[in-house]
Design a protein around this motif. Structure first.
Motif: not given
Length: 606
Positions: A192-215
């Motif tokens: 498998v060829k792995v392409v690293e994603l370095k911005r996955t931290a933005v998917l952490d729902p803890a970053r969005y206490p309000r409007f979590t789904l849409i953000l």
């Protein structure tokens, strides 16, 4: 020529084409021009000068000008991205799975889906878009050597960099291959060829206490843009639930498919908000707040349904999930029986019905008009469960002790898994057994073994909270916790257990429940979602025509407690009869059946 014209019709019907049509509509009126332009431009200027001026020196209102400017900006941005995109690799089949280290059922689906495509299309290059752990934290002996050990001695910087890059790719290819084998017992037949994603931290729902789904959903576009900037595959497959990236993948010319584990929003969620029922994802609110939240959910459901329409092949993991996707997603690509979404669909359904990996009838309402109306439903492809290996565990093994029984709970330590309900139900079962006849003595001698994965610090804190709850209930001496254990140890726990408990409400499928049944463990699950609709269903004996129970379903803490007592105290003969029927019923959930159904579903695009 016929295929080309069909593809053109697809483009004309695509939601992206609707956007460009709207842009052309807003800009169809000529704009005023400055001096020094062509005679044709001056004619347009003179023509517009006869029109009344209202609120703007440019011949239009402020809002009209703003709308035109925004539309133009978005159009220019999309076209710039299109021109700057790297060359598409038509031979590449890419899997988008931003977090491939949680150890759950979704990750098992990823590795088995890769294996399925590798076997069906050995000439294809398989790519994984995912984040990666720090290399220093991994075992060098297990996954390869350090990069410095294979560096070039020629002194040429470019050659040395190329060698380091090649070694890095080899290291991560070995890492994912070893992880799939060690954690899930899945052997990948090719690299498998792995392409690293370095911005996955933005998917952490803890970053969005309000409007979590849409953000959180909109932030997935950042991750998707990073992936497609690094590599544009011929086929893009979402196996993690980031549907907002699908339009972006289609824009860059990819063929798209998705495997839906769980609808991001469902009609059940809307109903809970309307009824103001408190749950882990719905805190109790007032009447006005509930109304506003319901409006917000409906708006998000509209967006979710739109982006879902960009999937040319849609697979769901259960009847419950498929029903919700049918209600919410726009049936855009599915309305054309000759479209890409439908090629191989019949074969996939047949593979599911015959072998059990997925499928189900396209016309669930029984009126026979599903196919005739040209409406092709999303496919039901049951997720892969390690039934073959677990079925080798004997029903009456030496490790199973009916006098000192083990109750096992396998599932990630996440809030929706409702582990507290398990502790409370077990405490109630122990209380019911106190002072009861000798037949219930085995309940008092039992142990509850809770096994699961922790994704982050939040999950680890949740485990500590569960330990404190066990102490409050005075059952800590009977409860064990095991975190992030390998598959070999999970198999050992299953070989000891008599009962397996699962308490998540609206579980989309329930791989853990299937593994209980495969291992000869009496399954007890919530009376909702996949376990109720597809798994713990009566098994019909083809020879006798009789129906045999395959497990227990419960909804409340009292029902769970009663079911635990019953499951622990039934006779060995009754337990063996139930477990035998359960094993026969879950043959349709095997990994081989999933491989066949998944490959058949992708026949039209891979």
């Amino acid at each position: 020529r016929g295929e080309a014209s069909e593809e053109k019709r697809h483009r004309r019907r695509s939601p992206l084409a609707v956007f460009f049509c709207a842009e052309a509509f807003f800009w169809r009126s000529p704009s005023p021009v400055k001096k020094g332009r062509t005679a044709h431009a001056h004619q347009n200027t003179r023509h517009m000068s006869s029109a009344p001026m209202s609120g703007s020196c440019c011949g239009g209102s402020f809002w009209s000008l703003s709308l035109k400017s925004c539309t133009a900006a978005v159009t220019v941005g999309l076209m710039a991205a299109k021109l700057a995109q790297p060359k598409k690799r038509s031979d590449v089949v890419a899997f988008m799975h931003p977090v491939a280290k949680d150890g759950g059922g979704g990750e098992r689906v990823l590795w088995c889906a890769m294996r399925s495509v590798m076997k069906a299309r050995p000439e294809a290059t398989i790519v994984l878009f995912t984040d990666l752990p720090p290399r220093e934290s991994l075992s060098v002996a297990t996954f390869g050597s350090e990069s410095g050990s294979s560096s070039s001695v020629s002194g040429e910087e470019e050659e040395e960099a190329a060698l380091e890059e090649e070694e890095e790719e080899e290291f991560w290819a070995n890492y994912v291959e070893e992880r799939a084998k060690a954690k899930f017992g899945v052997a990948l037949p090719s690299k498998v060829k792995v392409v690293e994603l370095k911005r996955t931290a933005v998917l952490d729902p803890a970053r969005y206490p309000r409007f979590t789904l849409i953000l959180q959903s909109l932030s997935s576009l950042v991750v998707g843009a990073e992936a497609l900037y690094k590599l544009v595959p011929g086929v893009y497959i979402d196996t993690c639930g980031v549907p907002f990236v699908l339009p972006l993948a289609r824009f860059f010319g990819c063929k798209t498919a998705c495997y839906v584990h769980y609808p991001v929003i469902s009609t059940d969620m809307l109903q809970r908000v309307k009824d103001r029922r408190q749950m882990y994802n719905n805190r109790s609110t007032g009447l006005v707040q509930s109304h506003l939240k319901r409006c917000y959910y409906k708006l998000f459901a509209l967006m979710y349904g739109c982006v879902g329409s960009f999937a040319q092949v849609c697979m769901t993991n259960s009847s419950w999930t498929r029903a919700h996707i049918e209600k919410i997603w726009w049936k855009y690509w599915w309305t054309n029986p000759r479209g890409l979404a439908t090629e191989g669909s019949a074969d996939a359904e047949k593979a599911g019905d015959g072998g059990g990996g997925g499928g189900g009838d396209r016309d669930d309402d029984g009126d026979g008009d599903g196919v005739g109306a040209g409406l092709w439903q999303p496919l039901r492809v049951f997720p892969p469960c390690n039934t073959e290996e677990l079925a080798q565990i004997p029903l009456k093994g030496p490790k199973r002790n009916a006098k000192k029984p083990v109750i096992v709970s396998i599932g990630q330590f996440r809030p929706e898994k409702a582990h507290e309900v398990q502790l409370e139900a077990y405490a109630l079962a122990l209380k019911q057994a106190e002072g009861s006849p000798a037949t219930l003595k085995s309940v008092l001698q039992s142990r509850l073994v809770m096994v699961g994965g922790c994704r982050n610090e939040g999950d680890m804190r949740r485990v500590e909270s569960l330990k404190r709850r066990a102490e409050e209930l005075d059952i800590s001496a009977n409860v064990e916790f095991h975190v992030n254990v390998p598959f070999s140890q999970i198999k050992d726990f299953l070989s000891q257990a008599l009962v397996g408990i699962h308490t998540m409400v609206d579980e989309h499928f329930g791989i853990g429940v299937v593994e209980y049944m495969a291992a000869g463990v009496v399954a007890l699950a919530n009376n909702s979602g996949g376990p109720a609709s597809d798994i713990i269903v009566p098994f019909k004996d083809e020879r006798t025509g009789s129906l045999q129970a395959t497990g227990y379903l419960a909804s409340t803490t009292d029902e769970y407690a009663s079911a635990l007592v019953n499951a622990l105290c039934i006779s060995d003969k009754e337990r063996e009869k139930m477990c035998t029927a359960a094993r026969r019923s879950i043959e349709r959930f095997s990994e081989s059946s999933f491989d066949a159904a998944f490959a058949n579903a992708l026949n039209g695009i891979v």
